[in-house]
Design an enzyme around this catalytic site. Structure first.
Site, short mmCIF file in Angstrom:
data_model
loop_
_atom_site.label_atom_id
_atom_site.label_comp_id
_atom_site.label_asym_id
_atom_site.label_seq_id
_atom_site.Cartn_x
_atom_site.Cartn_y
_atom_site.Cartn_z
N GLU A 34 -27.29 -0.99 -19.08
CA GLU A 34 -26.32 -1.86 -18.41
C GLU A 34 -26.85 -3.28 -18.24
O GLU A 34 -26.09 -4.25 -18.34
CB GLU A 34 -25.92 -1.27 -17.06
N GLU A 55 -22.17 -1.91 -27.60
CA GLU A 55 -22.77 -0.63 -27.21
C GLU A 55 -23.95 -0.22 -28.07
O GLU A 55 -24.92 0.34 -27.58
CB GLU A 55 -21.69 0.47 -27.20
N GLY A 88 -21.17 7.27 -17.52
CA GLY A 88 -22.49 7.17 -16.90
C GLY A 88 -22.64 5.93 -16.04
O GLY A 88 -23.15 5.98 -14.93
#
Length: 861
Positions: free
Chosen positions: A353, A375, A316
């Protein structure tokens, strides 16, 4: 069973049904995709390439700590015509232990010259050295003519060349087609987790942090980007410019990034024809950066933050420090054409991000076994940040689904702890899964709820300040949170990160006494021996007498909770903030069912959805559903874009659900829309929320499929490609389905980045499941080379193609094929998961097939 215990109420349909639709996943044909390593080697395994029988001077997958990098000077010169690049790496290193070799990573690089110079008083003149290669470990050794001395700095010079990668990692080629049909090429990097070594020789492990000075050579018509701003550009010749970028902060190799393209920019970089779709991302990024600076109490560490939409991108997005990169559909938004789900996804991806710029980039896990520290936290922060910056999106409504997704994987015996030892690149890639992301986020949310938001935030700020520009392990985070709360966080959280799975809490109320018991929940657990796992479970509950959330920390296998008075019902795991499931013995379930029938709003929609999930998990069942269950709600849907984000997402899901199952009123309406759209040659503006249903119905004829595909190829339909891909993939025409997958592998007409999703869509199609399995088998080596073994793309295809198999013959075919592959392929975790899912499907069919058959006959279906 679920329909009997849960009655939907009209006043709550929008909120609850969206969760239940997600939960049920009722055989949807339009579903979305989203071995122990032996570290020792035999003598033959580490013979140096090109050096006869001489042994490579290092025999472990992890690099030695004898030499560590301080600063890299890189000159990179890509040729976008020949699709090659040359490089020069000048690496300043310091010696921690006397050694006669410098071991570092290199993969597919043709090294033409290497030298070492330096030492005390520059005792080393620049001396050319021998280079040995060890491809199995992706390592090279530079052999020094005399020992390198402890405490001394040396400079390593390496000249090399390579081809731009044809995959999606390393320094790779991407391309796009202009509105006039011209194909243009760009070069872009994707290094996480272990691909920086494909662009320059380096110490390619997270703990070897260093500073980077990057220079990029390019044609004058192109522009170059990297992590830091350009400080100057030098004209080397009439047709060659060298851009010099500022020195970076101290960071890991996987965060280095550079690209050469002809993109346009408004701080968001995109192909020229799509730059007008970048405004929303820019606005979202500014708001989110401001939020994170305030939340973390640490200013954004770099002088700039660019976001780039890349035409070919496997995942992504990627959090490269100062230059985050995205799949186009994860960054570009067309206010007139893009769907509500697109806006939600783009906002969440950017939030993810940008959270990494602090949590992951500023402070980085020491090794990939603690990837979840990066993450899981970024996934959790998506919801924390967007709920503040974009309250209209109501992202809190969707967090529940992430925990359900994680539990689906985590309930398998083939799951793994959040923190898991890994060594080789394939094992590392396998860590990028729902356990690291979704489970990581869910256990952090549980901890946030347990500690309180303020205490959690204070601990996180302390953690980031204490370990800025450093590497950490699990315990460093727990210690920071412990200091903030003055209680032992690590003891509790280690039970959630160092063992796989999650607990099933069984409750039995007897008067004022509530008897509690925990056990490791696994699907098909009667086939597996008990693991003996115990968790420290921060239980929450409400009762018929009090809606104030009460807490109880369960640390033993059994315990007794004493209530102040007897209650009619008790509901645990309030808001589904805990990562565990519940079973209510005796009349516990009956009491909750009665409550829902009498006053379903007595508990929240999250609580109702968690009850449904609990029942489905405990029954290990897939409920057979006729459209009649949702008929009234489907009939009430308007075919427009009105309503809140959650109402629009519900509309999109319901209409596609109904049309794909040939509910005639929906099909008739969609056919009417499609014909009008086709007659206008695609110029008629369709409501964004109904496009998926309209396209799905239109693609059922050959003429409709061909017309839809002709629009798919046009740049003006870029924002609608996902909806069109779903529609093309659920055609009943087998030749079309095969052609679509073949084109995805070729990558010219259909982008190869989209192939994994297409293969899974086809696999969900009753006309295509056998084609998808055949395609996966016949093209395994090509797919593994393009997407990498261990990647989420490979795992998604393996599981997505096989997870509806339910016969012993199909199980035997799957086992036979994967056991025939090489060891690296056959030992992938996703293959073990696929086999386990099929075995569970077979078990369920053995129990339920005759019952379903009888029900269908009795209901004349």
């Amino acid at each position: 069973m679920a329909a009997a215990f849960f009655t939907l109420q009209p006043a709550d349909q929008s909120a609850v049904l969206m969760k239940t639709l997600l939960l049920l996943s009722v055989l949807s044909v339009a579903g979305s995709v989203s071995s122990d390593h032996h570290s020792g080697t035999s003598e033959a395994d580490h013979v140096a390439s090109g050096n006869g029988s001489k042994l490579f001077p290092w025999d472990k997958m992890r690099l030695p700590k004898h030499v560590t990098p301080v600063h890299y000077d890189l000159i990179i010169h890509p040729n976008l015509t020949t699709l090659t690049f040359t490089g020069f790496a000048k690496i300043e290193v310091t010696v921690n232990q006397q050694t006669t070799s410098v071991i570092l990573h290199s993969k597919h690089l043709q090294i033409t010259r290497a030298t070492i110079q330096g030492g005390k008083g520059n005792s080393y003149a620049e001396t050319e050295v021998m280079v040995w290669e060890h491809p199995p470990f992706e390592q090279i050794a530079l052999l020094a003519p005399e020992p390198l001395q402890v405490g001394q700095n040396y400079t390593v010079h390496i000249e090399y060349s390579a081809n731009l990668s044809e995959s999606f990692h390393g320094f790779y080629k991407s391309s796009y087609r202009t509105q006039e049909g011209e194909v243009r090429v760009l070069a872009i990097t994707q290094f996480e987790p272990t691909a920086a070594r494909m662009a320059f020789p380096c110490f390619d492990e997270p703990s070897f942090k260093a500073q980077f000075s990057v220079k990029i050579r390019r044609e004058p018509k192109h522009l170059a980007l990297s992590n830091m701003p350009i400080v100057r550009s030098v004209n080397i010749s009439k047709w060659l410019v060298e851009d010099h970028f500022d020195v970076s902060v101290k960071m890991s190799t996987y965060l280095v990034a550079f690209m050469v393209s002809d993109f346009k920019s408004i701080s968001i970089y995109a192909v020229p024809d799509k730059i007008n779709q970048a405004d929303y991302a820019l606005d979202a990024a500014v708001k989110l950066l401001d939020f994170y600076e305030d939340y973390f109490s640490i200013p954004y560490p770099l002088p700039k933050q660019d976001l780039a939409a890349i035409p070919d991108f496997q995942s992504g997005a990627m959090e490269n420090w100062g230059l985050t990169t995205y799949r186009e559909s994860a960054l570009l938004y067309d206010s007139e054409k893009s769907s509500a789900s697109s806006k939600l996804w783009i906002t969440m991806i950017i939030a993810h991000e940008l959270a990494h710029q602090w949590f992951g980039n500023l402070v980085t896990m020491e090794w990939w076994d603690d990837l979840w520290l990066n993450e899981g936290f970024a996934k959790f922060m998506e919801y924390v940040s967007v709920s503040v910056t974009h309250p209209e999106l109501k992202v809190e409504d969707y967090f529940l689904g992430k925990c359900f997704d994680a539990m689906e994987v985590d309930a398998l015996n083939s799951s793994h702890p959040v923190s898991t030892p890994v060594e080789d690149p394939a094992q590392i890639l396998e860590m990028f899964d729902d356990v690291s992301y979704e489970k990581g986020a869910c256990i952090l949310n549980m901890l946030w709820n347990y500690l309180t938001a303020d205490v959690f935030k204070a601990g996180i700020v302390q953690y980031l300040r204490n370990y800025s520009y450093q590497n950490t392990k699990n315990e460093d985070l727990w210690n920071s949170l412990t200091n903030a709360k003055s209680l032992e966080v690590g003891t509790m959280m280690n039970t959630w990160t160092l063992q796989k799975g999650f607990p099933l809490i069984t409750v039995m109320a007897k008067g004022k006494n509530v008897y509690l018991q925990q056990e490791h929940y696994m699907k098909g657990s009667h086939f597996s021996p008990p693991t003996g796992y115990l968790w420290h479970v921060p239980l929450t509950y409400i009762t018929s007498k009090s809606d104030t959330v009460q807490r109880f920390l369960l640390t033993t296998k059994t315990d007794v909770l004493i209530l102040p008075e007897e209650v009619e019902w008790i509901k645990f795991n309030v808001g589904m903030n805990g990562y565990y499931i519940m079973h209510y013995e005796d009349d516990g379930w009956d009491n909750l069912i009665s409550l829902l029938k009498e006053n379903h709003t007595a508990i929240s929609s999250n609580d109702r959805a968690s009850l449904i999930n609990n029942v489905f998990q405990l029954a290990s069942c897939t409920i057979f559903i006729t459209i009649n269950i949702f008929k009234n709600l489907i009939d009430k849907q308007s075919w427009n874009d009105e309503g809140s984000v959650s109402e629009r997402l519900l509309r999109n899901s319901l209409l596609l659900f109904a049309c794909a199952r040939k509910y005639q009123p929906c099909v008739d309406k969609a056919e009417e829309y499609f014909m009008k759209w086709k007659e206008s040659d695609g110029t008629l503006r369709l409501p964004s929320d109904v496009k998926a249903a309209v396209y799905a119905v239109g693609a059922q004829t050959v003429q409709g499929w061909d017309f839809l595909f002709s629009k798919y190829r046009l740049p003006s339909f870029n924002t609608e490609k996902n909806e069109i891909e779903v529609a093309l993939s659920i055609s009943r025409n087998k030749e079309k389905l095969q052609w679509l997958m073949d084109q995805g592998l070729l990558g010219d007409i259909v982008k190869t980045q989209d192939l994994p999703h297409i293969v899974v869509f086809v696999a969900k199609n009753p006309s295509g499941y056998h084609l998808a399995w055949k395609f996966l088998k016949e093209n395994w080596n090509k797919l593994a080379q393009k997407f990498e073994l261990g990647s989420h793309s490979i795992a998604g295809m393996v599981i997505g193609v096989t997870n509806q198999y339910s016969t012993r013959e199909q199980l035997a075919q799957v086992k036979e094929f994967f056991s025939s592959l090489d060891e690296k392929s056959s030992h992938l975790r996703c293959i073990q998961q696929a086999i386990e899912i099929i075995e569970e499907n077979i078990r369920w069919m053995d129990i339920n097939f005759d019952k379903i058959k009888l029900w269908l006959q009795n209901n004349k279906i």
